[in-house]
Design a protein around this motif. Structure first.
Motif, mmCIF file in Angstrom:
data_model
loop_
_atom_site.group_PDB
_atom_site.id
_atom_site.type_symbol
_atom_site.label_atom_id
_atom_site.label_comp_id
_atom_site.label_asym_id
_atom_site.label_seq_id
_atom_site.Cartn_x
_atom_site.Cartn_y
_atom_site.Cartn_z
ATOM 1 N N UNK A 5 37.371 23.660 8.957
ATOM 2 C CA UNK A 5 36.072 23.047 8.513
ATOM 3 C C UNK A 5 35.315 22.365 10.084
ATOM 4 N N UNK A 6 36.035 21.932 10.782
ATOM 5 C CA UNK A 6 35.676 21.375 12.154
ATOM 6 C C UNK A 6 35.301 22.583 12.886
ATOM 7 N N UNK A 7 35.979 23.582 12.878
ATOM 8 C CA UNK A 7 35.644 24.650 13.597
ATOM 9 C C UNK A 7 34.299 25.331 13.336
ATOM 10 N N UNK A 8 34.013 25.339 11.962
ATOM 11 C CA UNK A 8 32.807 25.785 11.300
ATOM 12 C C UNK A 8 31.754 25.248 11.781
ATOM 13 N N UNK A 9 32.166 23.555 11.638
ATOM 14 C CA UNK A 9 30.999 22.653 11.898
ATOM 15 C C UNK A 9 30.274 22.998 13.256
ATOM 16 N N UNK A 10 31.261 23.146 14.300
ATOM 17 C CA UNK A 10 30.762 23.408 15.642
ATOM 18 C C UNK A 10 30.310 24.785 15.785
ATOM 19 N N UNK A 11 30.905 25.649 15.167
ATOM 20 C CA UNK A 11 30.318 27.102 15.429
ATOM 21 C C UNK A 11 28.776 27.227 14.979
ATOM 22 N N UNK A 163 38.798 12.808 18.142
ATOM 23 C CA UNK A 163 37.924 13.797 18.503
ATOM 24 C C UNK A 163 38.811 14.717 19.850
ATOM 25 N N UNK A 164 39.273 13.803 20.588
ATOM 26 C CA UNK A 164 40.227 14.497 21.581
ATOM 27 C C UNK A 164 41.321 15.463 21.081
ATOM 28 N N UNK A 165 41.766 15.179 19.898
ATOM 29 C CA UNK A 165 42.899 15.775 19.156
ATOM 30 C C UNK A 165 42.290 16.869 18.543
ATOM 31 N N UNK A 166 41.184 16.638 17.716
ATOM 32 C CA UNK A 166 40.762 17.460 16.643
ATOM 33 C C UNK A 166 39.616 18.694 17.051
ATOM 34 N N UNK A 167 39.095 18.436 18.023
ATOM 35 C CA UNK A 167 37.686 19.242 18.504
ATOM 36 C C UNK A 167 38.484 20.569 19.071
ATOM 37 N N UNK A 168 38.352 21.818 18.436
ATOM 38 C CA UNK A 168 38.904 22.869 19.272
ATOM 39 C C UNK A 168 38.074 23.693 20.235
ATOM 40 N N UNK A 169 38.762 24.424 21.154
ATOM 41 C CA UNK A 169 38.061 25.296 21.754
ATOM 42 C C UNK A 169 37.221 26.440 21.090
ATOM 43 N N UNK A 170 36.130 26.966 21.466
ATOM 44 C CA UNK A 170 35.493 26.804 22.664
ATOM 45 C C UNK A 170 34.318 25.622 22.550
ATOM 46 N N UNK A 171 34.289 24.939 21.827
ATOM 47 C CA UNK A 171 33.473 23.785 21.668
ATOM 48 C C UNK A 171 33.407 22.422 22.158
ATOM 49 N N UNK A 172 34.929 22.280 22.793
ATOM 50 C CA UNK A 172 35.327 21.072 23.532
ATOM 51 C C UNK A 172 34.021 20.579 24.597
ATOM 52 N N UNK A 197 20.515 19.878 6.128
ATOM 53 C CA UNK A 197 21.788 19.942 7.360
ATOM 54 C C UNK A 197 22.422 21.278 7.131
ATOM 55 N N UNK A 198 22.615 21.924 8.346
ATOM 56 C CA UNK A 198 23.436 23.184 8.218
ATOM 57 C C UNK A 198 24.915 23.248 7.868
ATOM 58 N N UNK A 199 25.290 21.788 7.959
ATOM 59 C CA UNK A 199 26.769 21.541 7.785
ATOM 60 C C UNK A 199 27.263 20.661 6.865
ATOM 61 N N UNK A 200 26.260 20.324 5.935
ATOM 62 C CA UNK A 200 26.550 19.635 4.949
ATOM 63 C C UNK A 200 27.518 20.056 3.688
ATOM 64 N N UNK A 201 27.957 21.160 3.667
ATOM 65 C CA UNK A 201 28.928 21.650 2.768
ATOM 66 C C UNK A 201 30.348 21.329 3.226
ATOM 67 N N UNK A 202 30.411 21.045 4.726
ATOM 68 C CA UNK A 202 31.650 20.901 5.403
ATOM 69 C C UNK A 202 32.158 19.250 5.628
ATOM 70 N N UNK A 203 31.066 18.640 5.207
ATOM 71 C CA UNK A 203 31.028 17.117 5.449
ATOM 72 C C UNK A 203 31.627 16.528 4.253
#
Length: 213
Positions: A5-11, A163-172, A197-203
């Motif tokens: 979900x975090x990956x898709x959030x930033x994607x 955030x340091x632990x959970x945010x993935x590449x290539x979004x860091x 919101x474009x990410x409401x379903x992930x929240x």
């Protein structure tokens, strides 16, 4: 939020805004440092209004010292806490001249030793100017980290560590820009605009506002 979900959030946020930038206006590392230091408990819009004329005259720490504390105050008097901020900017400018050859250092350890420069300010400078993968947790990111379930924490430092632990590449590198802009314009403090919101379903926020009032 799960890793997927975090990956898709930033994607999705990256797809909508591939190259997010700070809304503070600056021309070099020193001006960025000053702008971020002035932005504490102030809006970027207010800071930009004050610094446009200032930065037309001042590009270096030595030029700031030549302007002097009173001259600086005249430029930034519309910004909250301008007296203490002016004192800090003059003091940090003196240290940059005396200890760093007039250049802004590229380490957090050196930056946080400057008057008026905390961890958040240092992280912004390291990210925006030096391209380092830092997470500058302001009120927007603190709110989003907790509200979305991405990085829950009781303090900004706790949220930053998550955030340091959970945010993935290539979004860091750009993640904190996306979160600030999303918090400023969509996931607002009082009434999050979940209906657009474009990410409401992930929240994981339980009190989603799905209809515009």
């Amino acid at each position: 939020m799960t890793k997927d979900q975090i990956f898709e959030f930033f994607r999705r946020l990256a797809e909508d805004n591939p190259s997010p930038q700070t809304e503070l206006e600056y021309g070099n590392a020193y001006q960025l440092l000053v702008a971020v230091a002035l932005s504490a408990q102030a809006t970027d819009i207010g800071v930009n209004k004050a610094t446009r004329a200032l930065f037309a005259k001042v590009e270096t720490p030595q030029q700031m010292l030549d302007l002097g504390e009173d001259g600086l105050k005249a430029h930034i008097k519309t910004i909250g806490l301008f007296n203490s901020k002016a004192k800090n900017v003059i003091a940090l400018s003196q240290i940059l001249v005396d200890e760093h050859g007039g250049e802004v250092p590229d380490t957090r350890e050196a930056l946080v030793k400057l008057p008026g420069v905390g961890r958040k300010t240092a992280n912004v400078v390291l990210n925006c100017w030096f391209g380092q993968e830092t997470f500058a947790v302001d009120t927007h990111i603190f709110r989003l980290g907790n509200r979305t379930g991405m990085a829950k924490g009781k303090t900004p430092d706790h949220v930053e560590a998550k955030l340091e632990k959970r945010v993935p590449q290539p979004f860091r590198r750009d993640s904190h820009h996306w979160m600030i802009l999303h918090g400023r314009y969509v996931c607002k403090a009082r009434t999050p605009e979940c209906w657009r919101c474009k990410v409401a379903d992930l929240c994981s926020f339980k009190k989603k506002v799905l209809e515009k009032k």
